[in-house]
Design a protein around this motif. Structure first.
Motif, PDB file in Angstrom:
ATOM      1  N   LEU A 190      37.477  72.788 -89.854  1.00  0.00           N
ATOM      2  CA  LEU A 190      38.462  72.047 -89.067  1.00  0.00           C
ATOM      3  C   LEU A 190      39.759  72.827 -88.860  1.00  0.00           C
ATOM      4  O   LEU A 190      40.500  72.538 -87.930  1.00  0.00           O
ATOM      5  CB  LEU A 190      38.752  70.687 -89.707  1.00  0.00           C
ATOM      6  CG  LEU A 190      37.562  69.732 -89.771  1.00  0.00           C
ATOM      7  CD1 LEU A 190      37.969  68.424 -90.449  1.00  0.00           C
ATOM      8  CD2 LEU A 190      36.964  69.476 -88.397  1.00  0.00           C
ATOM      9  N   PHE A 240      33.540  63.671 -83.767  1.00  0.00           N
ATOM     10  CA  PHE A 240      33.088  64.504 -82.647  1.00  0.00           C
ATOM     11  C   PHE A 240      33.112  65.992 -82.976  1.00  0.00           C
ATOM     12  O   PHE A 240      33.478  66.824 -82.150  1.00  0.00           O
ATOM     13  CB  PHE A 240      33.924  64.207 -81.400  1.00  0.00           C
ATOM     14  CG  PHE A 240      33.154  64.399 -80.132  1.00  0.00           C
ATOM     15  CD1 PHE A 240      32.168  63.511 -79.767  1.00  0.00           C
ATOM     16  CD2 PHE A 240      33.396  65.481 -79.330  1.00  0.00           C
ATOM     17  CE1 PHE A 240      31.443  63.696 -78.602  1.00  0.00           C
ATOM     18  CE2 PHE A 240      32.680  65.685 -78.162  1.00  0.00           C
ATOM     19  CZ  PHE A 240      31.701  64.782 -77.800  1.00  0.00           C
ATOM     20  N   VAL A 241      32.717  66.353 -84.170  1.00  0.00           N
ATOM     21  CA  VAL A 241      32.612  67.757 -84.563  1.00  0.00           C
ATOM     22  C   VAL A 241      31.142  68.154 -84.455  1.00  0.00           C
ATOM     23  O   VAL A 241      30.280  67.530 -85.066  1.00  0.00           O
ATOM     24  CB  VAL A 241      33.141  67.986 -85.989  1.00  0.00           C
ATOM     25  CG1 VAL A 241      32.889  69.418 -86.435  1.00  0.00           C
ATOM     26  CG2 VAL A 241      34.632  67.671 -86.047  1.00  0.00           C
ATOM     27  N   GLN A 292      32.160  74.057 -78.822  1.00  0.00           N
ATOM     28  CA  GLN A 292      32.839  74.136 -80.105  1.00  0.00           C
ATOM     29  C   GLN A 292      32.589  75.470 -80.801  1.00  0.00           C
ATOM     30  O   GLN A 292      33.432  75.934 -81.570  1.00  0.00           O
ATOM     31  CB  GLN A 292      32.448  72.949 -80.983  1.00  0.00           C
ATOM     32  CG  GLN A 292      33.048  71.662 -80.453  1.00  0.00           C
ATOM     33  CD  GLN A 292      32.881  70.493 -81.379  1.00  0.00           C
ATOM     34  OE1 GLN A 292      32.783  70.637 -82.594  1.00  0.00           O
ATOM     35  NE2 GLN A 292      32.877  69.300 -80.798  1.00  0.00           N
ATOM     36  N   VAL A 295      43.143  74.893 -77.448  1.00  0.00           N
ATOM     37  CA  VAL A 295      42.324  73.793 -76.918  1.00  0.00           C
ATOM     38  C   VAL A 295      41.761  74.184 -75.562  1.00  0.00           C
ATOM     39  O   VAL A 295      42.445  74.798 -74.750  1.00  0.00           O
ATOM     40  CB  VAL A 295      43.184  72.517 -76.769  1.00  0.00           C
ATOM     41  CG1 VAL A 295      42.381  71.389 -76.160  1.00  0.00           C
ATOM     42  CG2 VAL A 295      43.746  72.102 -78.112  1.00  0.00           C
ATOM     43  N   GLN A 316      38.740  69.827 -82.497  1.00  0.00           N
ATOM     44  CA  GLN A 316      37.977  68.592 -82.573  1.00  0.00           C
ATOM     45  C   GLN A 316      38.052  68.001 -83.980  1.00  0.00           C
ATOM     46  O   GLN A 316      38.211  68.722 -84.956  1.00  0.00           O
ATOM     47  CB  GLN A 316      36.507  68.819 -82.198  1.00  0.00           C
ATOM     48  CG  GLN A 316      36.288  69.206 -80.760  1.00  0.00           C
ATOM     49  CD  GLN A 316      36.523  70.688 -80.482  1.00  0.00           C
ATOM     50  OE1 GLN A 316      36.764  71.497 -81.368  1.00  0.00           O
ATOM     51  NE2 GLN A 316      36.463  71.054 -79.206  1.00  0.00           N
ATOM     52  N   ARG A 317      37.879  66.681 -84.042  1.00  0.00           N
ATOM     53  CA  ARG A 317      37.905  65.970 -85.307  1.00  0.00           C
ATOM     54  C   ARG A 317      36.743  64.979 -85.363  1.00  0.00           C
ATOM     55  O   ARG A 317      36.250  64.535 -84.338  1.00  0.00           O
ATOM     56  CB  ARG A 317      39.234  65.216 -85.478  1.00  0.00           C
ATOM     57  CG  ARG A 317      40.433  66.148 -85.651  1.00  0.00           C
ATOM     58  CD  ARG A 317      40.338  66.897 -86.978  1.00  0.00           C
ATOM     59  NE  ARG A 317      41.343  67.903 -87.168  1.00  0.00           N
ATOM     60  CZ  ARG A 317      41.165  69.213 -87.000  1.00  0.00           C
ATOM     61  NH1 ARG A 317      40.026  69.702 -86.576  1.00  0.00           N
ATOM     62  NH2 ARG A 317      42.131  70.064 -87.240  1.00  0.00           N
ATOM     63  N   GLU A 334      28.173  70.464 -76.137  1.00  0.00           N
ATOM     64  CA  GLU A 334      29.372  70.368 -76.976  1.00  0.00           C
ATOM     65  C   GLU A 334      29.314  71.366 -78.129  1.00  0.00           C
ATOM     66  O   GLU A 334      30.328  71.955 -78.506  1.00  0.00           O
ATOM     67  CB  GLU A 334      29.553  68.944 -77.493  1.00  0.00           C
ATOM     68  CG  GLU A 334      30.862  68.723 -78.203  1.00  0.00           C
ATOM     69  CD  GLU A 334      32.099  68.979 -77.357  1.00  0.00           C
ATOM     70  OE1 GLU A 334      33.144  69.337 -77.954  1.00  0.00           O
ATOM     71  OE2 GLU A 334      32.058  68.836 -76.119  1.00  0.00           O
ATOM     72  N   ASN A 335      28.127  71.606 -78.678  1.00  0.00           N
ATOM     73  CA  ASN A 335      27.975  72.625 -79.724  1.00  0.00           C
ATOM     74  C   ASN A 335      28.346  74.002 -79.181  1.00  0.00           C
ATOM     75  O   ASN A 335      29.024  74.777 -79.861  1.00  0.00           O
ATOM     76  CB  ASN A 335      26.552  72.618 -80.278  1.00  0.00           C
ATOM     77  CG  ASN A 335      26.294  73.795 -81.190  1.00  0.00           C
ATOM     78  OD1 ASN A 335      25.675  74.777 -80.776  1.00  0.00           O
ATOM     79  ND2 ASN A 335      26.765  73.715 -82.414  1.00  0.00           N
ATOM     80  N   ILE A 342      39.079  74.626 -85.331  1.00  0.00           N
ATOM     81  CA  ILE A 342      38.749  73.924 -84.084  1.00  0.00           C
ATOM     82  C   ILE A 342      39.660  72.716 -83.898  1.00  0.00           C
ATOM     83  O   ILE A 342      40.105  72.113 -84.882  1.00  0.00           O
ATOM     84  CB  ILE A 342      37.267  73.493 -84.039  1.00  0.00           C
ATOM     85  CG1 ILE A 342      36.931  72.520 -85.172  1.00  0.00           C
ATOM     86  CG2 ILE A 342      36.352  74.716 -84.070  1.00  0.00           C
ATOM     87  CD1 ILE A 342      35.531  71.919 -85.098  1.00  0.00           C
TER      88      ILE A 342
END
Length: 100
Positions: free
Chosen positions: A11, A20-21, A63, A82, A16-17, A59-60, A14
């Motif tokens: 974390l 939604f990781v 991220q 971001v 994201q939290r 999304e993977n 990235i």
């Protein structure tokens, strides 16, 4: 392959939290690449009928790109930036990953 970092340790790289990781492991990185992993679990918000859906795969990828940029920023004592993937073109998904 042994993970260098996993779970909440990522974390710091990235924006994201949870929930939604979509990266769960960092396996390797250098100045030009990163290798990440995602363990698909039944509580993942993008799992349906036991499989990670197409949006979860995209999304993977996003991220993983964010992870790469975040590692670089972290080494410069900056915050994770971001926004990375504006669009995906020509993606073909032949099989969705199952839980586990």
């Amino acid at each position: 392959m042994t993970a260098l970092e996993e779970g909440n340790e990522l974390l710091k790289y990235i924006p994201q939290r949870p929930p939604f990781v979509m990266v769960s492991s960092l396996y390797s990185h250098d100045e030009k690449s990163v290798v990440s992993g995602l363990k698909v679990t039944d509580d993942n918000v993008l799992v349906n009928e036991g499989r990670l859906q197409e949006g979860g795969l995209v999304e993977n990828m996003a991220q993983t790109a964010a992870l790469f940029a975040g590692i670089q920023a972290h080494s410069l004592k900056k915050e994770a930036p971001v926004g990375f993937i504006a669009s995906v073109k020509g993606l073909k998904i032949y099989k969705l990953p199952a839980i586990g």
